[in-house]
Write a protein that holds these residues in place. Structure first.
Motif, PDB file in Angstrom:
ATOM      1  N   VAL A  66     -37.183   7.756  -4.315  1.00  0.00           N
ATOM      2  CA  VAL A  66     -37.530   6.459  -4.126  1.00  0.00           C
ATOM      3  C   VAL A  66     -36.119   5.555  -4.242  1.00  0.00           C
ATOM      4  O   VAL A  66     -35.078   5.853  -4.860  1.00  0.00           O
ATOM      5  CB  VAL A  66     -38.544   5.784  -4.859  1.00  0.00           C
ATOM      6  CG1 VAL A  66     -39.918   6.457  -4.698  1.00  0.00           C
ATOM      7  CG2 VAL A  66     -38.282   6.336  -6.538  1.00  0.00           C
TER       8      VAL A  66
ATOM      9  N   ARG B 168     -47.494  -0.361  -1.192  1.00  0.00           N
ATOM     10  CA  ARG B 168     -47.996   1.038  -2.003  1.00  0.00           C
ATOM     11  C   ARG B 168     -49.523   1.324  -1.992  1.00  0.00           C
ATOM     12  O   ARG B 168     -50.127   0.073  -2.065  1.00  0.00           O
ATOM     13  CB  ARG B 168     -47.429   1.012  -3.089  1.00  0.00           C
ATOM     14  CG  ARG B 168     -47.770   2.138  -4.121  1.00  0.00           C
ATOM     15  CD  ARG B 168     -47.328   2.409  -5.512  1.00  0.00           C
ATOM     16  NE  ARG B 168     -47.627   1.115  -6.349  1.00  0.00           N
ATOM     17  CZ  ARG B 168     -48.658   1.454  -7.184  1.00  0.00           C
ATOM     18  NH1 ARG B 168     -49.411   2.579  -7.176  1.00  0.00           N
ATOM     19  NH2 ARG B 168     -49.321   0.351  -8.048  1.00  0.00           N
TER      20      ARG B 168
ATOM     21  N   THR C  48     -40.224  13.314  -6.252  1.00  0.00           N
ATOM     22  CA  THR C  48     -40.476  11.957  -5.247  1.00  0.00           C
ATOM     23  C   THR C  48     -39.248  11.219  -5.449  1.00  0.00           C
ATOM     24  O   THR C  48     -38.678  10.944  -6.478  1.00  0.00           O
ATOM     25  CB  THR C  48     -41.768  11.092  -6.177  1.00  0.00           C
ATOM     26  OG1 THR C  48     -42.849  11.632  -5.998  1.00  0.00           O
ATOM     27  CG2 THR C  48     -41.788   9.826  -5.231  1.00  0.00           C
TER      28      THR C  48
ATOM     29  N   ARG D 184     -43.314   6.961   0.267  1.00  0.00           N
ATOM     30  CA  ARG D 184     -42.988   6.262  -1.065  1.00  0.00           C
ATOM     31  C   ARG D 184     -41.707   5.489  -0.597  1.00  0.00           C
ATOM     32  O   ARG D 184     -40.653   6.344  -0.320  1.00  0.00           O
ATOM     33  CB  ARG D 184     -42.391   7.284  -1.996  1.00  0.00           C
ATOM     34  CG  ARG D 184     -43.721   8.193  -2.670  1.00  0.00           C
ATOM     35  CD  ARG D 184     -44.510   6.978  -3.562  1.00  0.00           C
ATOM     36  NE  ARG D 184     -45.713   7.957  -4.442  1.00  0.00           N
ATOM     37  CZ  ARG D 184     -46.595   8.182  -3.548  1.00  0.00           C
ATOM     38  NH1 ARG D 184     -47.171   7.906  -2.351  1.00  0.00           N
ATOM     39  NH2 ARG D 184     -47.787   9.034  -4.206  1.00  0.00           N
ATOM     40  N   HIS D 185     -41.505   4.300  -0.644  1.00  0.00           N
ATOM     41  CA  HIS D 185     -40.467   3.532  -0.269  1.00  0.00           C
ATOM     42  C   HIS D 185     -40.502   1.936  -0.573  1.00  0.00           C
ATOM     43  O   HIS D 185     -41.637   1.607  -0.482  1.00  0.00           O
ATOM     44  CB  HIS D 185     -40.124   3.534   1.296  1.00  0.00           C
ATOM     45  CG  HIS D 185     -38.817   2.933   1.899  1.00  0.00           C
ATOM     46  ND1 HIS D 185     -38.720   1.649   2.043  1.00  0.00           N
ATOM     47  CD2 HIS D 185     -37.590   3.562   2.044  1.00  0.00           C
ATOM     48  CE1 HIS D 185     -37.171   1.504   2.401  1.00  0.00           C
ATOM     49  NE2 HIS D 185     -36.567   2.926   2.358  1.00  0.00           N
ATOM     50  N   LYS D 186     -39.263   1.429  -1.128  1.00  0.00           N
ATOM     51  CA  LYS D 186     -39.565   0.225  -1.632  1.00  0.00           C
ATOM     52  C   LYS D 186     -39.893  -0.944  -0.756  1.00  0.00           C
ATOM     53  O   LYS D 186     -40.317  -1.921  -1.218  1.00  0.00           O
ATOM     54  CB  LYS D 186     -38.333  -0.202  -2.210  1.00  0.00           C
ATOM     55  CG  LYS D 186     -37.040  -0.278  -1.510  1.00  0.00           C
ATOM     56  CD  LYS D 186     -35.780  -0.681  -2.135  1.00  0.00           C
ATOM     57  CE  LYS D 186     -34.598  -0.633  -1.264  1.00  0.00           C
ATOM     58  NZ  LYS D 186     -33.111  -1.173  -2.193  1.00  0.00           N
TER      59      LYS D 186
ATOM     60  N   ARG E  23     -48.626   9.800   0.858  1.00  0.00           N
ATOM     61  CA  ARG E  23     -47.337  10.229   0.447  1.00  0.00           C
ATOM     62  C   ARG E  23     -46.131   9.512   0.703  1.00  0.00           C
ATOM     63  O   ARG E  23     -45.047  10.059   0.262  1.00  0.00           O
ATOM     64  CB  ARG E  23     -47.029  11.980   0.824  1.00  0.00           C
ATOM     65  CG  ARG E  23     -48.218  12.739   0.309  1.00  0.00           C
ATOM     66  CD  ARG E  23     -48.018  14.255   0.875  1.00  0.00           C
ATOM     67  NE  ARG E  23     -46.683  14.713   1.153  1.00  0.00           N
ATOM     68  CZ  ARG E  23     -46.139  15.596   1.894  1.00  0.00           C
ATOM     69  NH1 ARG E  23     -47.366  16.040   2.643  1.00  0.00           N
ATOM     70  NH2 ARG E  23     -45.108  15.986   2.136  1.00  0.00           N
TER      71      ARG E  23
ATOM     72  N   ALA F 221     -43.107   4.788  -8.764  1.00  0.00           N
ATOM     73  CA  ALA F 221     -42.829   3.721  -7.939  1.00  0.00           C
ATOM     74  C   ALA F 221     -41.071   3.550  -7.775  1.00  0.00           C
ATOM     75  O   ALA F 221     -40.410   4.277  -8.435  1.00  0.00           O
ATOM     76  CB  ALA F 221     -43.532   2.378  -8.576  1.00  0.00           C
TER      77      ALA F 221
END
Length: 786
Positions: A56, A447, A54, A441-443, A439, A151
């Motif tokens: 991020v 989420r 993952t 995942r990005h700030k 799936r 995260a």
């Protein structure tokens, strides 16, 4: 439709499984016998992203390596400074187990309820190169990390926080983070700028060793690759780290050794990976290879966690066979529920949907309906956060699991989206949204926490955004007693949305079009950081395609004012149409007005701003409520970017990479013609990023000037223009096509789009060719060179 979706999902699973097994030929994962699990990466291919690891924050994969912070030759002040990223193995590991007996575990760790804890041992070795580009002074640091979730790094984790914590959370036991850091910047709490340290829930190390006396420099002028070994003895509660130049044997003595009780520190299920950050100084943090062995702990009482780990890591069962077995089980389940429905009228859809969701790789947490009903106080109206075409969103409080920031048993605020149509179409919407966001995942994306599908009710659970949506702050601040958004926050929000859109379009392993980008779908977290949400209309498109179209029903999706003009003809969503909607959001944020508004004779904000640009006074468009408190250069930059993204020709709109460069101020604002160019369809230059379809046969080639300069601005010149004709729907349309266009197209072809533009009713001059934008950030190729 649900059956067809299941079949397609299973086919996709087989294809994905086949490609995964190939990619793992050299990056293996196995059971390591009865007592351990192992995985090995001799290098890193972009295909492992989202499957095996993952990625991020500001991390990436290129040059055969994990780039924990950016690797670029572009302007360092924009692309390399103040960054933080993480790369984590995609599957969590059980790191401690509560013994059922009354005595203490082997490591002496006491446990609640009279039982001790058994803590897993692990060993890892990775090859790292901390590279100083162009001989600059390096900073800040790199770390091997054990984290409770996959995260993104928390906001404000750049600089000395190493992507681990920030000023507000550093040192908190709820972080449940352990890290072994290689620090290259001396902080007041550090021994020097070249040391290794053990961090527990914060960046003030509990044990450190200066490396210079040992002849080790983490980031020398001449690049050096190091092998780093980290061994943890769960029974003894002790960690040791070793370092040597890559290719040399593991040293006999560790460079750092310290006591550490993971059972009292980390979450029961935790992730292994890497974290790094830069500040005003920067370095390239590259992981070139990674091997790991983790002791297996009992999973008898852990439900789906143990099953998921066994499925992901089991040895001797080919991935394709597992996928076929899953397919057979799902189809068998479908047959059973269909028969049951025929016999007793049972709910077919709920069972099918649940089976499909559980078959998704790395699926989110499944909630029971009664749990979410309790969390929202029986879906109380007072808990309602918002409502849209796809459902109602409620605020709620649930008990966290091992993926929650506070760990298992913590209290977690969530937003529960309850779909309004518990029908076949509702299921399709639900599955489409879940299959995409599962799936991501990005700030700067909201989420997904989990889902529920009981009693025919479809629910998705998201992390709660305490500051609501962007449009609430732009247009409802006074009524709600909120403070007006300042200029710096507005600029930051636009940049965050652009970053999320770039991820969806070009960085995620599939290409995703959002299809409903607007201010009400931009959420704001506790730090007012932008989070793009509501993927109810989002769709993934194949890698070699550029557009998405509904298989059935067609029609134009989205919200008036954000819909690109070509969508009314193609009924297709593309990345270009997403950029058009982004342009509308940019103008909305800067001007403090909605895209569809009445202002000085204009019905659309973009037309008014373009007229001001033509007159050389574009800054007059800035929100007057700011009372002049804004940066003029940045305001002009945003306004010109908003106009460029609103270009009627899809191919003339900037791509998301160029947009991010403009917002980072590394490239100048785009050149925008003084007159709004005419909308031409079919595009003369093939202007859409897909040409797989043409305009409807009953719509002839249309040339319109989408400006509204026939309003108060040009009242004195109306006599020079041909008189318009009025249709039955009160839209003013050009005589050449009146009566031939479909009714849904008529609002687009109103007088606002057939207006006189010149001093004497002439068409505007052809726009100059846009200035070329700076190319996308390029790799420094330091990894390959090393």
């Amino acid at each position: 439709m649900a059956i067809r979706f299941l079949v397609l999902l299973l086919i996709a699973t087989l294809v994905s499984s086949s490609s995964t097994s190939t990619s793992l030929a050299t990056n293996t994962t196995d059971g390591g016998g009865d007592n351990a699990v192992r995985f090995s990466f001799s290098s890193f291919h972009p295909d492992v992203r989202g499957v095996n690891v993952t990625v991020v924050g500001d991390a990436n994969i290129n040059g055969g390596a994990l780039q924990i912070t950016p690797d670029s030759l572009n302007d360092a002040s924009r692309f390399l400074t103040n960054k933080s990223g993480r790369v984590l193995y995609a599957t969590p590991f059980k790191l401690w187990h509560r013994e059922k007996g009354g005595g203490k575990a082997a490591n002496g760790t006491g446990g609640g309820g009279g039982g001790g804890k058994r803590v897993a041992s692990f060993s890892t070795v990775f090859t790292v190169n901390v590279f100083r580009p162009n001989g600059t002074v390096p900073g800040e640091g790199f770390a091997f990390v054990i984290a409770p979730s996959a995260a993104a790094p928390p906001g404000g984790s750049t600089g000395g926080f190493l992507g681990l914590t920030n000023a507000a959370t550093d040192g908190n036991a709820t972080n449940q983070i352990v890290a072994v850091e290689l620090d290259t910047e001396e902080q007041p709490y550090d021994p020097d700028d070249n040391h290794i340290g053990l961090d527990v829930n914060g960046v003030v190390s509990v044990a450190t060793t200066s490396l210079k006396p040992l002849g080790i420099e983490i980031s020398p002028v001449d690049p050096v690759k190091y092998d780093v070994w980290i061994d943890y003895d769960g029974a003894a509660g002790r960690i040791a780290a070793y370092m040597a130049v890559s290719g040399k044997a593991k040293p006999a003595s560790p460079v750092l050794a310290a006591p550490l009780d993971l059972g009292a520190t980390v979450a029961e299920w935790s992730y292994f990976g890497f974290s790094a950050s830069t500040g005003l100084k920067y370095q390239l943090n590259c992981v070139l290879a990674w091997n790991m062995t983790v002791e297996k702990l009992p999973c008898d009482d852990d439900g789906d966690h143990g099953k998921g780990l066994t499925l992901a890591l089991a040895i001797g069962v080919p991935v394709a066979a597992v996928a076929l077995a899953a397919a057979a089980a799902a189809l068998g389940y479908l047959y059973v529920v269909k028969r049951r429905r025929k016999v007793n009228g049972g709910d077919e859809g709920s069972g099918i949907t649940g089976t499909m969701i559980r078959s998704l790789a790395g699926g989110p947490r499944e909630f029971e309906y009664r749990e979410l009903r309790k969390a929202t106080n029986n879906f109380d109206e007072r808990m309602k956060l918002g409502q849209g075409g796809y459902g109602v969103v409620y605020r709620g409080v649930v008990v966290g699991d091992h993926t929650s920031p506070g760990g298992a048993g913590s209290t977690v605020e969530v937003a529960v989206k309850k779909f309004s149509r518990a029908s076949t179409q509702g299921q399709n919407d639900f599955l489409a949204e879940l299959s995409i966001i599962n799936r991501l995942r990005h700030k700067h994306l909201v989420r997904l926490v989990g889902w529920s599908h009981d009693n025919g009710e479809l629910l998705l659970v998201y992390e709660y955004m305490p500051n609501g949506s962007l449009d609430q702050h732009l247009f409802g601040a006074a009524a709600a007693g909120r403070q007006l958004l300042g200029w710096d926050l507005r600029y930051s929000i636009v940049a965050g949305v652009a970053s999320a859109l770039h991820y969806l379009h070009d960085e995620y392993d599939q290409k995703v079009v959002h299809r409903d980008l607007k201010a009400s779908n931009v959420m704001l977290d506790a730090a007012f950081s932008a989070r793009l949400g509501d993927f109810g209309l989002a769709r993934a498109i194949e890698t070699d395609k550029t557009s998405y179209m509904e298989e059935a029903g067609g029609g134009v999706h989205g919200t008036v004012g954000y819909i690109a003009p070509e969508c009314f003809h193609t009924e297709k969503a593309t990345r270009d149409s997403d950029v058009y909607a982004f342009g509308a959001v940019v103008l909305e944020v800067v001007c403090g007005r909605r895209p569809r508004c009445d202002i000085e004779g204009f019905s659309f904000l973009v037309d008014w701003v373009w007229r001001l640009h033509r007159d050389g006074r574009v800054l007059d468009a800035v929100d007057p409520r700011l009372d002049g408190a804004f940066d003029a250069d940045d305001a002009e930059r945003l306004l010109l970017l908003g106009l460029a993204c609103s270009h009627p020709t899809p191919a003339e709109r900037p791509k998301t990479m160029a947009i991010t460069q403009i917002l980072l101020r590394s490239t100048p604002p785009p050149e925008v013609p003084p007159f709004k160019p005419a909308f031409v369809w079919p595009a003369i230059d093939g202007g859409l990023d897909t040409m797989t379809s043409t305009a409807s046969s009953h719509v002839s080639t249309i040339m319109t000037s989408t400006s509204t300069w026939s309003g108060n601005f040009m009242r004195g010149t109306r006599s020079h223009a041909p008189p318009p004709e009025q249709d039955a729907s009160d839209s003013v349309v050009g005589p050449a096509i009146q009566g031939k266009e479909p009714r849904w197209l008529r609002p687009l072809l109103s007088a606002r789009y057939f207006a006189q533009c010149g001093e004497h009713g002439d068409s505007p001059p052809p726009p100059p060719a846009p200035a070329p934008l700076r190319s996308a950030p390029t790799s420094s190729r330091a990894t390959a060179a090393r």
